[in-house]
Motif scaffolding. Structure first.
Motif, PDB file in Angstrom:
ATOM      1  N   ILE A 167      -2.531  10.810   7.639  1.00 56.57           N
ATOM      2  CA  ILE A 167      -2.051   9.620   6.922  1.00 56.57           C
ATOM      3  C   ILE A 167      -2.894   9.449   5.664  1.00 56.57           C
ATOM      4  O   ILE A 167      -4.124   9.520   5.715  1.00 56.57           O
ATOM      5  CB  ILE A 167      -2.166   8.335   7.765  1.00 56.57           C
ATOM      6  N   VAL A 168      -2.238   9.197   4.546  1.00 57.52           N
ATOM      7  CA  VAL A 168      -2.927   8.946   3.277  1.00 57.52           C
ATOM      8  C   VAL A 168      -2.554   7.551   2.786  1.00 57.52           C
ATOM      9  O   VAL A 168      -1.371   7.240   2.640  1.00 57.52           O
ATOM     10  CB  VAL A 168      -2.541   9.989   2.211  1.00 57.52           C
ATOM     11  N   PHE A 169      -3.557   6.708   2.566  1.00 58.78           N
ATOM     12  CA  PHE A 169      -3.351   5.372   2.007  1.00 58.78           C
ATOM     13  C   PHE A 169      -3.903   5.339   0.586  1.00 58.78           C
ATOM     14  O   PHE A 169      -4.987   5.860   0.326  1.00 58.78           O
ATOM     15  CB  PHE A 169      -4.069   4.301   2.830  1.00 58.78           C
ATOM     16  N   VAL A 170      -3.161   4.713  -0.302  1.00 60.68           N
ATOM     17  CA  VAL A 170      -3.633   4.501  -1.678  1.00 60.68           C
ATOM     18  C   VAL A 170      -3.462   3.023  -1.990  1.00 60.68           C
ATOM     19  O   VAL A 170      -2.346   2.501  -1.960  1.00 60.68           O
ATOM     20  CB  VAL A 170      -2.851   5.353  -2.700  1.00 60.68           C
ATOM     21  N   SER A 171      -4.577   2.335  -2.298  1.00 57.39           N
ATOM     22  CA  SER A 171      -4.529   0.897  -2.549  1.00 57.39           C
ATOM     23  C   SER A 171      -5.473   0.516  -3.681  1.00 57.39           C
ATOM     24  O   SER A 171      -6.631   0.951  -3.701  1.00 57.39           O
ATOM     25  CB  SER A 171      -4.914   0.127  -1.276  1.00 57.39           C
TER      26      SER A 171
ATOM     27  N   VAL B 182       0.858  -1.188   0.000  1.00 59.61           N
ATOM     28  CA  VAL B 182       0.000   0.000   0.000  1.00 59.61           C
ATOM     29  C   VAL B 182       0.891   1.234   0.000  1.00 59.61           C
ATOM     30  O   VAL B 182       1.861   1.311   0.752  1.00 59.61           O
ATOM     31  CB  VAL B 182      -0.927   0.018   1.239  1.00 59.61           C
ATOM     32  N   LEU B 183       0.565   2.213  -0.848  1.00 53.72           N
ATOM     33  CA  LEU B 183       1.296   3.479  -0.840  1.00 53.72           C
ATOM     34  C   LEU B 183       0.870   4.276   0.389  1.00 53.72           C
ATOM     35  O   LEU B 183      -0.309   4.535   0.598  1.00 53.72           O
ATOM     36  CB  LEU B 183       0.998   4.280  -2.107  1.00 53.72           C
ATOM     37  N   VAL B 184       1.867   4.636   1.209  1.00 52.39           N
ATOM     38  CA  VAL B 184       1.608   5.348   2.459  1.00 52.39           C
ATOM     39  C   VAL B 184       2.277   6.710   2.407  1.00 52.39           C
ATOM     40  O   VAL B 184       3.447   6.827   2.031  1.00 52.39           O
ATOM     41  CB  VAL B 184       2.138   4.561   3.678  1.00 52.39           C
ATOM     42  N   MET B 185       1.528   7.741   2.789  1.00 55.48           N
ATOM     43  CA  MET B 185       2.071   9.087   2.927  1.00 55.48           C
ATOM     44  C   MET B 185       1.583   9.680   4.237  1.00 55.48           C
ATOM     45  O   MET B 185       0.406   9.562   4.569  1.00 55.48           O
ATOM     46  CB  MET B 185       1.651   9.970   1.752  1.00 55.48           C
ATOM     47  N   ILE B 186       2.505  10.275   4.976  1.00 54.30           N
ATOM     48  CA  ILE B 186       2.168  10.931   6.238  1.00 54.30           C
ATOM     49  C   ILE B 186       2.702  12.356   6.162  1.00 54.30           C
ATOM     50  O   ILE B 186       3.803  12.584   5.670  1.00 54.30           O
ATOM     51  CB  ILE B 186       2.786  10.204   7.449  1.00 54.30           C
TER      52      ILE B 186
END
Length: 497
Positions: free
Chosen positions: A198-202, A153-157
């Protein structure tokens, strides 16, 4: 240098400034110069403290990012803005230069607030009324960005800061002789908000568009079932489609959010955002916060997969005389069973859920934003629209279905394939007549959804209503049903060609 040392030095410099300021009082405009110097000093110390604390936080977060196996960027809006700029929490993100200009505007307006009562420029009041100078000034910044892949999963904080400064200028009605300009009064209002997001991209997410925020103490929570008072007390859920509340927010998910108490969440398609309202997460708590976000992600992922399985599991039709085909491999068995059993209300809600699910996926199975808007309806698969219509027509003996509704609408003068925004008045006039004809309104008053007639005694075309999208405050209000009829007209031409 810690905060205590900064405060001590600030007070020492402040004392020296007061001594020097006394000399200024003996000069022409001495009091004015002393005030200006004091404000400049105060602002400089405040900015220094803020920058120092930001620098220390950035250093600590950079170390944490290494231990978490994520890349770190002190700034760099290009890392995250393209992915989240259409999400509600990030609305209005400003580019770096725009933020600098807004900071300059705030400084200018602050000085003007001092000069205004001294030099009596009424023109500034007029400028404020036209919104050219003293309108609200917003600054929105993203700092300390973590970025990388975790569990596929692409994770951005990131830390997201917002500040809105307002300079309301009003004319006084009462004044004293001490006022330099009795006609003008200037105030300042600053609203700040900061939170770690937190941003999740899945690719495995197929989430509807919704926003779950902390409920205001003085406000009333909207969009919740009265049967879930604790959840409603803590959160305010805003969703484009009401039916998603029942579908997505299962008892397990609600229990998770009730335990967290302040975990705001926003979703759209393949993206999920989590944050604690007005809370900057401390560096030592960043890993724990990410784990909490992943728990929310897994809960939503499991639920969306469960919904997808319920709609797409291959199943042989129980009525071989019908070809209930689907361009999205939808399983219509449940809808068929409900209609066959005469459970019309449940069938209406199931129809809404199926259509929203179809609108939320592409032909290749990838997730998109699903909603009953004009653009989405123009792409609704003709095969599935025909299948749903035929199911309703068959089990209601031709009394219910989109085809029945479309015929009634056209008999009233509606032309589904020709209307656009310029004909809004004509569309609404015909639609109100249509709602009265099918029994969705009485004496020009909308009926509540629960007061509709879910039996074969209902007027022709009474169902399906499509509960959730075309209901307002519990009332049936399908004002845009002509969009669906327009799509049916297009599909009919495709089938005939």
């Amino acid at each position: 240098m810690n905060d205590k040392k900064i405060t001590l030095i600030s007070w020492i410099l402040f004392g020296l400034l007061m001594v020097v300021g006394y000399k200024f009082l003996l000069l022409p405009y001495g009091s004015f110069l002393a005030i200006v110097i004091f404000l400049i000093f105060q602002k400089s110390v405040s900015l220094y403290q803020e920058k120092y604390q930001e620098k220390q936080r950035t250093i600590k977060l950079q170390e944490i990012a290494i231990t978490m196996g994520l890349d770190f960027y002190k700034k760099g809006d290009e890392q995250i803005v393209p992915i989240v700029q259409d999400m509600q929490v990030f609305q209005g993100i400003k580019p770096v230069m725009k933020n600098l200009l807004n900071d300059f505007r705030v400084s200018f307006c602050t000085l003007a607030r001092i000069f205004l009562p001294l030099i009596g420029l009424n023109i500034l009041f007029e400028l404020n009324m036209s919104g050219k100078v003293f309108s609200g000034i917003e600054t929105r910044k993203i700092r300390n960005i973590f970025k990388g892949k975790k569990q596929e999963v692409l994770v951005m904080i990131c830390d997201f800061y917002t500040k809105e400064t307002k300079f309301p200028i009003t004319k006084k009605t009462e004044f004293t002789s001490a006022d330099a300009d009795p006609t003008v009064s200037v105030n300042v209002s600053v609203t700040k908000s900061s939170q770690t997001v937190i941003v999740f991209v899945s690719e495995n997410l197929h989430l509807p568009e919704f926003s779950l925020t902390k409920t205001n103490k003085i406000g009333k929570s909207l969009g919740h079932s009265q049967s879930q008072p604790q959840f409603s007390k803590l959160y305010n859920l805003q969703a484009r489609e009401q039916i998603y509340y029942q579908q997505i927010f299962s008892e397990r998910i609600r229990a998770f959010y009730e335990a967290e108490q302040n975990l705001c969440t926003e979703a759209k398609g393949d993206r999920l955002i989590c944050y604690r309202a007005n809370t900057i997460i401390q560096p030592q708590e960043m890993q724990s916060f990410l784990e909490t976000g992943f728990r929310a992600l897994e809960l939503f992922k499991e639920k969306t997969q469960e919904i997808a399985s319920a709609y797409t599991t291959p199943s042989a039709s129980r009525d071989d005389s019908n070809d209930f085909s689907s361009a999205r491999r939808i399983n219509y068995t449940k809808l068929q069973d409900l209609l066959q059993a005469g459970k019309w209300k449940e069938a209406d809600q199931e129809t809404t859920a199926i259509m929203l699910y179809i609108l939320s996926i592409e032909e290749d199975g990838s997730a998109i934003e699903g909603a009953f808007d004009t653009e989405s309806m123009t792409k609704f698969p003709c095969t599935d629209l025909h299948t749903i219509d035929q199911l309703w027509m068959k089990y209601s003996q031709g009394r219910f279905g989109f085809s029945v509704q479309k015929e009634i609408w056209q008999n009233l003068g509606g032309q589904p394939d020709k209307y656009h925004w310029k004909e809004t008045i004509a569309v609404n006039r015909i639609t109100w007549q249509f709602m009265g004809r099918v029994g969705w309104s009485k004496f020009s008053l909308l009926r509540k959804y629960d007061k509709l007639i879910f039996t074969l005694d209902a007027p022709p075309g009474h169902l399906p209503v499509l509960w959730g999208e075309w209901t307002i405050g519990g009332y049936a209000a399908p004002l845009d049903r002509w969009k669906l009829f327009s799509r049916m007209e297009t599909c009919a031409k495709q089938f005939s060609s």
